[in-house]
Design a protein around this motif. Structure first.
Motif, PDB file in Angstrom:
ATOM      1  N   ARG A 275      56.926  36.362  13.319  1.00 24.60           N
ATOM      2  CA  ARG A 275      57.099  35.547  14.527  1.00 24.60           C
ATOM      3  C   ARG A 275      57.954  34.306  14.245  1.00 24.60           C
ATOM      4  O   ARG A 275      58.894  34.012  14.980  1.00 24.60           O
TER       5      ARG A 275
ATOM      6  N   LYS B  43      61.427  34.882  13.766  1.00 24.33           N
ATOM      7  CA  LYS B  43      62.026  35.457  14.981  1.00 24.33           C
ATOM      8  C   LYS B  43      62.514  36.889  14.758  1.00 24.33           C
ATOM      9  O   LYS B  43      63.617  37.272  15.176  1.00 24.33           O
TER      10      LYS B  43
ATOM     11  N   PRO C 204      62.049  40.651  15.788  1.00 18.15           N
ATOM     12  CA  PRO C 204      61.434  41.432  16.874  1.00 18.15           C
ATOM     13  C   PRO C 204      60.676  42.645  16.334  1.00 18.15           C
ATOM     14  O   PRO C 204      61.084  43.262  15.347  1.00 18.15           O
TER      15      PRO C 204
END
Length: 488
Positions: free
Chosen positions: A182, A185, A187
């Motif tokens: 997370r 970043k 996905p």
């Protein structure tokens, strides 16, 4: 050389005042010894603080301050139990849990990690036979520790879990998901990832949880003592029941130790012996979950808390993941996790994350004369420290030193012969400057100025500037420059 002075009768107690005082009182009350000196040791990933305390009889011990009572209790009771059965862990000297402190045996300064780095630097980066021999000794100790401690300690004291079970594994996997993926970043499909996590957990739980699992069995927690470099062990407060594979994974895939692939394979097979062919696939499964747990820590401490030295471990961890992906993943279907890990290893940004947004801190140390101007900060930031050395013993009053500077051997000997006031001064400087360096590095500041002035800018200020510059270079990962304004 710089030792923080925790003299009982000192007007100012450097460092965290309460901790130093409470530890000194514990030493006096429990051991009838006075604390005559103390050094705050570098902090690692935990909130515990360690002090090396020098006693009035010349011995040293380690004072520990930690507010986590359950963790303290686990470490203290594990230590006592393991000492009774002959395992090489520190002796517990005195305890006051109500004040969050205890004293333990001092095992010295040489960790396996520091020895490994020094040995590799002397041998062109090679992992020598001597190093491999030490690792074999450590693995021999690990076998004994896993077996003996499992039958000796009270597992009800384990914190936070009694076993590295499904709940513990899930915590580690969620740590990786939320604090690395997370925050970086990256996905991912949460449902597909959870399905792979469950399959991995089922596979790892196919072996008995019947050993003592040290949990953080890595090179910084192994101390080497004496001329024969005998391994001793610290920081097992997170221990619990578990499989034998996990601690071997922690040791051999310790990111910054950067053990060569062929050496890791030999050492792992040495540990598992005749069962190696059967155990190696499971071993690499535990390597995978250990790496993900570590990356969660790197993400939390690095991306969230902005502690840059944790970011420096990420490229090493990615290389370890790349090794697993090239034929060493556990023999189960983990399609989404495998795809995610591959994307991490191919990320140019993550492989260079240690340098991104992390400019190096430059510390300019200078000496000057108060007869002239205080040095100007040319970085444009303003501020910094200016220390007045004129209260220190002055060799410039004596004819034999007038043509010399604070870098000459005769002047250095003069200060060594008048060391007590100089030590007090340098200790205070190191505390103030060290606090700024640590904060500036965390906040990505780029410049700090530290200036020392005396009457002529020749002896005292030059000596102090040289001492602090050397200490900064040895203690912190910063760029240090030195300028003596009166010696141009």
């Amino acid at each position: 050389m710089l030792v923080f002075d925790y003299m009982k009768d000192a007007t100012i107690v450097p460092g965290p005042d309460r901790e130093a005082i409470v530890l000194s009182e514990l030493l006096e009350n429990a051991c009838h010894l006075e604390a005559v000196g103390g050094q705050l040791l570098p902090q690692s990933g935990s909130n515990r603080r360690y002090y090396r305390i020098t006693t009035s009889e010349g011995s040293t011990c380690i004072g520990v301050y930690s507010e986590n009572r359950r963790e303290n209790t686990a470490f203290l009771e594990f230590s006592r139990s393991m000492r009774k059965i002959g395992l090489k862990v520190p002796e517990i000297i005195a305890v006051d849990l109500d004040k969050s402190v205890y004293l333990q045996e001092d095992l010295g300064d040489v960790s396996l990690y520091s020895f490994l780095q020094n040995e590799k630097s002397k041998n062109e980066g090679n992992f020598t036979e001597r190093l491999e021999g030490i690792y074999r000794c450590v693995l021999d100790d690990l076998r004994e520790l896993q077996e003996k401690a499992a039958s000796a300690i009270d597992f009800s004291l384990c914190y936070p879990r009694q076993a590295f079970d499904r709940q513990s594994m899930d915590w580690d996997l969620q740590y990786f998901k939320y604090y690395f993926l997370r925050l970086a970043k990256i996905p991912f499909d949460e449902q597909l990832l959870e399905q792979d996590f469950e399959r991995l957990t089922d596979y790892l739980l196919s072996v008995p949880l019947d050993k003592f699992l040290y949990r953080d069995f890595q090179s910084r927690n192994i101390m080497l003592r004496g001329d024969n470099l005998e391994p001793w062990y610290i920081d097992y407060q997170g221990g619990r029941r578990g499989a034998k594979h996990y601690d071997v994974a922690s040791l051999l895939f310790d990111a910054k130790a950067d053990i060569p692939v062929d050496v890791r394979e030999r050492l792992a097979r040495y540990f598992f012996g005749s069962e190696a062919d059967r155990e190696m696939p499971l071993f690499y499964g535990f390597v995978l979950i250990r790496i993900m747990q570590a990356m969660g820590a790197y993400g939390y401490r690095g991306f969230f808390e902005r502690k840059s030295h944790f970011l420096q471990s990420i490229p090493y961890a990615l290389r370890n993941i790349d090794f697993l992906l090239k034929g060493h993943m556990p023999p189960i279907e983990l399609p989404h996790l495998t795809s995610l890990l591959k994307s991490l290893t191919e990320s140019e940004e993550l492989n260079n994350v240690a340098a991104i947004g992390r400019p190096r801190l430059r510390v300019q140390v200078s000496s000057f004369s108060f007869k002239h101007a205080i040095p100007t900060d040319l970085s444009g930031n303003g501020g910094g420290y200016v220390f007045d050395c004129r209260a220190l013993p002055n060799p410039g009053r004596y004819e034999q030193y007038k043509g010399l500077t604070g870098m000459d051997a005769e002047v250095i000997r003069y200060f060594e012969d008048n060391w007590e006031p100089m030590q007090r001064f340098l200790d205070g400087v190191s505390i103030l400057v060290g606090q700024s360096v640590e904060t500036y590095k965390e906040r990505n500041f780029t410049n700090l100025m530290v200036s020392f002035g005396c009457t002529g800018g020749q002896h005292r200020s030059v000596f102090c500037a040289e001492q602090i510059a050397h200490w900064l270079s040895e203690t912190y990962d910063v760029d240090v420059t030195v300028k003596h304004w009166e010696q141009r």
